[in-house]
Design a protein around this motif. Structure first.
Motif, PDB file in Angstrom:
ATOM      1  N   GLY A  16       0.761  -1.246   0.000  1.00 16.44           N
ATOM      2  CA  GLY A  16       0.000   0.000   0.000  1.00 16.44           C
ATOM      3  C   GLY A  16       0.787   1.289   0.000  1.00 16.44           C
ATOM      4  N   PRO A  17       1.826   1.449  -0.848  1.00 15.45           N
ATOM      5  CA  PRO A  17       2.562   2.710  -0.841  1.00 15.45           C
ATOM      6  C   PRO A  17       1.669   3.865  -1.277  1.00 15.45           C
ATOM      7  CG  PRO A  17       3.126   1.455  -2.791  1.00 15.45           C
ATOM      8  CD  PRO A  17       2.271   0.560  -1.936  1.00 15.45           C
ATOM      9  N   LEU A  18       1.909   5.021  -0.661  1.00 15.06           N
ATOM     10  CA  LEU A  18       1.074   6.196  -0.911  1.00 15.06           C
ATOM     11  C   LEU A  18       1.937   7.437  -0.787  1.00 15.06           C
ATOM     12  CD1 LEU A  18      -2.109   7.152  -0.946  1.00 15.06           C
ATOM     13  CD2 LEU A  18      -1.605   7.738   1.425  1.00 15.06           C
ATOM     14  N   TRP A  19       1.853   8.315  -1.757  1.00 12.33           N
ATOM     15  CA  TRP A  19       2.622   9.561  -1.693  1.00 12.33           C
ATOM     16  C   TRP A  19       1.785  10.610  -0.961  1.00 12.33           C
ATOM     17  CZ3 TRP A  19       7.008  11.476  -1.133  1.00 12.33           C
ATOM     18  CH2 TRP A  19       7.261  12.839  -1.361  1.00 12.33           C
ATOM     19  N   ASP A  20       2.276  11.064   0.168  1.00  7.61           N
ATOM     20  CA  ASP A  20       1.627  12.111   0.964  1.00  7.61           C
ATOM     21  C   ASP A  20       2.246  13.436   0.542  1.00  7.61           C
ATOM     22  OD1 ASP A  20       0.704  13.876   2.832  1.00  7.61           O
ATOM     23  OD2 ASP A  20       1.210  12.649   4.583  1.00  7.61           O
ATOM     24  N   PHE A  21       1.663  14.050  -0.492  1.00  7.12           N
ATOM     25  CA  PHE A  21       2.251  15.278  -1.047  1.00  7.12           C
ATOM     26  C   PHE A  21       2.122  16.453  -0.093  1.00  7.12           C
ATOM     27  CE2 PHE A  21      -2.125  14.988  -2.518  1.00  7.12           C
ATOM     28  CZ  PHE A  21      -2.625  16.246  -2.224  1.00  7.12           C
ATOM     29  N   LYS A  22       1.211  16.327   0.882  1.00  8.66           N
ATOM     30  CA  LYS A  22       1.044  17.426   1.841  1.00  8.66           C
ATOM     31  C   LYS A  22       2.277  17.545   2.743  1.00  8.66           C
ATOM     32  CE  LYS A  22      -3.974  16.910   2.462  1.00  8.66           C
ATOM     33  NZ  LYS A  22      -4.987  16.634   3.509  1.00  8.66           N
ATOM     34  N   ILE A 201      -1.546   4.108 -11.978  1.00 12.79           N
ATOM     35  CA  ILE A 201      -1.551   4.686 -13.326  1.00 12.79           C
ATOM     36  C   ILE A 201      -0.514   5.803 -13.399  1.00 12.79           C
ATOM     37  CG2 ILE A 201      -3.325   6.484 -12.945  1.00 12.79           C
ATOM     38  CD1 ILE A 201      -4.581   5.336 -15.649  1.00 12.79           C
ATOM     39  N   ASP A 202       0.032   6.055 -14.585  1.00 16.92           N
ATOM     40  CA  ASP A 202       0.954   7.180 -14.733  1.00 16.92           C
ATOM     41  C   ASP A 202       0.292   8.307 -15.527  1.00 16.92           C
ATOM     42  OD1 ASP A 202       1.370   6.733 -17.530  1.00 16.92           O
ATOM     43  OD2 ASP A 202       3.056   5.377 -17.137  1.00 16.92           O
ATOM     44  N   ALA A 203       1.042   9.400 -15.706  1.00 17.59           N
ATOM     45  CA  ALA A 203       0.474  10.605 -16.331  1.00 17.59           C
ATOM     46  C   ALA A 203       0.216  10.426 -17.820  1.00 17.59           C
ATOM     47  CB  ALA A 203       1.407  11.787 -16.095  1.00 17.59           C
ATOM     48  N   GLU A 204       0.653   9.292 -18.373  1.00 15.40           N
ATOM     49  CA  GLU A 204       0.334   8.990 -19.778  1.00 15.40           C
ATOM     50  C   GLU A 204      -0.788   7.963 -19.891  1.00 15.40           C
ATOM     51  OE1 GLU A 204       4.129   7.878 -21.474  1.00 15.40           O
ATOM     52  OE2 GLU A 204       4.930   9.902 -21.254  1.00 15.40           O
ATOM     53  N   GLY A 205      -1.387   7.627 -18.755  1.00 13.77           N
ATOM     54  CA  GLY A 205      -2.511   6.690 -18.757  1.00 13.77           C
ATOM     55  C   GLY A 205      -2.114   5.228 -18.831  1.00 13.77           C
ATOM     56  N   MET A 206      -0.815   4.954 -18.622  1.00 15.88           N
ATOM     57  CA  MET A 206      -0.335   3.568 -18.655  1.00 15.88           C
ATOM     58  C   MET A 206      -0.325   3.000 -17.240  1.00 15.88           C
ATOM     59  SD  MET A 206       0.169   3.222 -21.875  1.00 15.88           S
ATOM     60  CE  MET A 206      -0.660   4.581 -22.689  1.00 15.88           C
ATOM     61  N   GLY A 244       5.792   9.101  -6.512  1.00 15.05           N
ATOM     62  CA  GLY A 244       5.938  10.112  -5.473  1.00 15.05           C
ATOM     63  C   GLY A 244       7.113  11.005  -5.772  1.00 15.05           C
ATOM     64  N   GLY A 245       7.501  11.763  -4.763  1.00 14.05           N
ATOM     65  CA  GLY A 245       8.545  12.769  -4.941  1.00 14.05           C
ATOM     66  C   GLY A 245       7.898  14.087  -5.330  1.00 14.05           C
ATOM     67  N   GLU A 246       8.614  15.175  -5.063  1.00  9.55           N
ATOM     68  CA  GLU A 246       8.076  16.504  -5.328  1.00  9.55           C
ATOM     69  C   GLU A 246       7.575  16.664  -6.761  1.00  9.55           C
ATOM     70  OE1 GLU A 246       9.763  20.505  -3.337  1.00  9.55           O
ATOM     71  OE2 GLU A 246      11.110  18.778  -3.379  1.00  9.55           O
ATOM     72  N   ASN A 247       8.257  16.013  -7.697  1.00 12.95           N
ATOM     73  CA  ASN A 247       7.867  16.112  -9.106  1.00 12.95           C
ATOM     74  C   ASN A 247       7.088  14.894  -9.597  1.00 12.95           C
ATOM     75  OD1 ASN A 247       9.278  18.612  -9.414  1.00 12.95           O
ATOM     76  ND2 ASN A 247      11.180  17.428  -9.395  1.00 12.95           N
ATOM     77  N   LEU A 248       6.718  14.021  -8.659  1.00 11.72           N
ATOM     78  CA  LEU A 248       5.968  12.793  -9.001  1.00 11.72           C
ATOM     79  C   LEU A 248       6.692  11.940 -10.041  1.00 11.72           C
ATOM     80  CD1 LEU A 248       2.248  14.017  -9.148  1.00 11.72           C
ATOM     81  CD2 LEU A 248       3.294  12.566  -7.407  1.00 11.72           C
ATOM     82  N   GLY A 280      11.223   7.869 -16.018  1.00 10.58           N
ATOM     83  CA  GLY A 280      11.133   8.798 -17.141  1.00 10.58           C
ATOM     84  C   GLY A 280       9.710   9.207 -17.482  1.00 10.58           C
ATOM     85  N   VAL A 281       8.771   8.824 -16.663  1.00 13.78           N
ATOM     86  CA  VAL A 281       7.383   9.258 -16.815  1.00 13.78           C
ATOM     87  C   VAL A 281       6.902   9.627 -15.409  1.00 13.78           C
ATOM     88  CG1 VAL A 281       6.539   6.882 -16.652  1.00 13.78           C
ATOM     89  CG2 VAL A 281       5.081   8.604 -17.665  1.00 13.78           C
ATOM     90  N   LYS A 282       5.951  10.551 -15.335  1.00 16.19           N
ATOM     91  CA  LYS A 282       5.455  10.973 -14.032  1.00 16.19           C
ATOM     92  C   LYS A 282       4.165  10.254 -13.656  1.00 16.19           C
ATOM     93  CE  LYS A 282       7.579  15.497 -14.212  1.00 16.19           C
ATOM     94  NZ  LYS A 282       7.474  16.905 -13.914  1.00 16.19           N
ATOM     95  N   GLY A 283       3.870  10.339 -12.371  1.00 18.60           N
ATOM     96  CA  GLY A 283       2.614   9.788 -11.889  1.00 18.60           C
ATOM     97  C   GLY A 283       1.543  10.862 -11.800  1.00 18.60           C
ATOM     98  N   VAL A 284       0.457  10.527 -11.151  1.00 21.11           N
ATOM     99  CA  VAL A 284      -0.630  11.491 -10.957  1.00 21.11           C
ATOM    100  C   VAL A 284      -0.767  11.762  -9.456  1.00 21.11           C
ATOM    101  CG1 VAL A 284      -1.843  10.818 -13.050  1.00 21.11           C
ATOM    102  CG2 VAL A 284      -2.410   9.677 -10.905  1.00 21.11           C
ATOM    103  N   LYS A 285      -1.370  12.894  -9.155  1.00 20.61           N
ATOM    104  CA  LYS A 285      -1.497  13.320  -7.764  1.00 20.61           C
ATOM    105  C   LYS A 285      -2.383  12.347  -6.969  1.00 20.61           C
ATOM    106  CE  LYS A 285      -2.463  17.605  -5.278  1.00 20.61           C
ATOM    107  NZ  LYS A 285      -3.054  18.947  -5.365  1.00 20.61           N
TER     108      LYS A 285
END
Ligand code: CA
Length: 301
Positions: A16-22, A201-206, A244-248, A280-285
């Motif tokens: 269950g990894p989760l990016w806590d951007f807050k 899912i990633d920011a390209e829908g993959m 995750g990460g500041e830039n996802l 080399g691809v980003k995730g979504v928030k």
């Protein structure tokens, strides 16, 4: 591509990894050790909070310091600052040998959480959807290992894995109502890759799929079912992943020591660690659990 160790958490069943951007934190759970794990990725530290029942999923909520936790004893709102939890739902309290498994918030702030029998009894699991404090709705039944899920970028599809099927099922999804219908197989996972577990899912829908007993995470195009990429992980039991990460732009990967024999533990000593790769691809928030769902649904927030 190959993932590298981020932190050796020695998880028995990291999940269950989760990016806590807050808070710039990576969160995850160790189901068997009953831990909520939190790491500030700038410090690379590790805070473990121990519970008295198996946690399987954590979600961010619309309130600061308040998290949603799914455990054997139900779904709870958890105040990390005061270390207090409050049960808000427990749809399987009468099913003794079941526990919750993967869970995630959708694009409208509902929490979707699946269940399974702890001895993996076929068809004993279900998938529930929680809208605020309303009674959870059962969306799917007769599941075996309800696992990874995510939603398409156009908000029209939900992707879902029951590990025992070795496939990704796509449903038409209505973000306004939370209804799912018209299931069809969009990805078939060959057994040699390992069992499909967590997914994001990633920011390209993959779709990125973690493979239990496969030592890899794979990237797929759900439009044509084709495999695009494989990331090798030096741990056979790969359980889940999230961006995750500041830039996802970092894919974090959880793994398990559970189920490995002494020789495998010797060959893969980093098992149970958290791994990362920059693919080399980003995730979504990360989606938040909408505590005041009805107010949100009425458009006042
Ligand atoms: Ca899982």
């Amino acid at each position: 591509m190959k993932a590298e160790l981020y932190i050796q958490a020695e998880n028995d069943l990291g999940e269950g990894p989760l990016w806590d951007f807050k808070n710039n934190n990576l969160l995850w759970v160790d189901i068997e050790k009953k831990l909520l794990c939190i790491s500030d990725i700038r410090k690379k530290d590790l805070l473990e909070v121990e519970f008295n029942s198996r946690l399987s999923a954590v979600a961010l909520t619309t309130t600061a310091n308040l998290y949603l936790l799914a455990s054997e004893t139900g779904i709870h709102l958890y105040d990390l600052k005061n270390r207090e939890s409050k049960e808000i739902a427990n749809p399987e309290k009468d099913i003794e040998n079941n526990r919750f498994n993967d869970g995630k918030c959708d694009l409208a702030g509902r929490f979707w959480i699946g269940s399974m029998d702890m001895d993996v009894k076929s068809g004993a699991g279900s998938l529930y959807c929680l809208e605020g404090f309303n009674a959870p709705q059962r969306k799917l039944e007769h599941l075996t290992i309800s696992n990874g899920m995510d939603w398409s970028l156009d908000k029209k599809q939900m992707y879902f894995i029951d590990t025992s099927d070795y496939e990704v099922t796509c449903f038409d999804y209505n973000v306004e109502t939370g209804s799912i219908c018209n299931p069809r197989r969009v990805i078939t996972v060959p057994k040699k890759y390992g069992a499909p577990d967590g997914m994001c899912i990633d920011a390209e829908g993959m779709l990125w799929i973690a493979h239990w007993a496969g030592g890899n995470v794979s990237r797929w195009n759900p439009k044509d079912g084709k495999l695009l990429e494989t990331v090798r992980v030096p741990a056979p039991h790969v359980t889940s992943c999230c961006f995750g990460g500041e830039n996802l732009d970092i894919l974090f990967i959880t793994t398990a020591r559970k189920g490995l024999n002494p020789q495998q533990l010797k060959d893969y000593p980093q098992s149970g660690g958290i791994f990362l790769v920059k693919p080399g691809v980003k995730g979504v928030k990360t989606n938040l659990f909408q505590i005041d769902f009805n107010r949100k649904a009425n458009g006042s927030d």
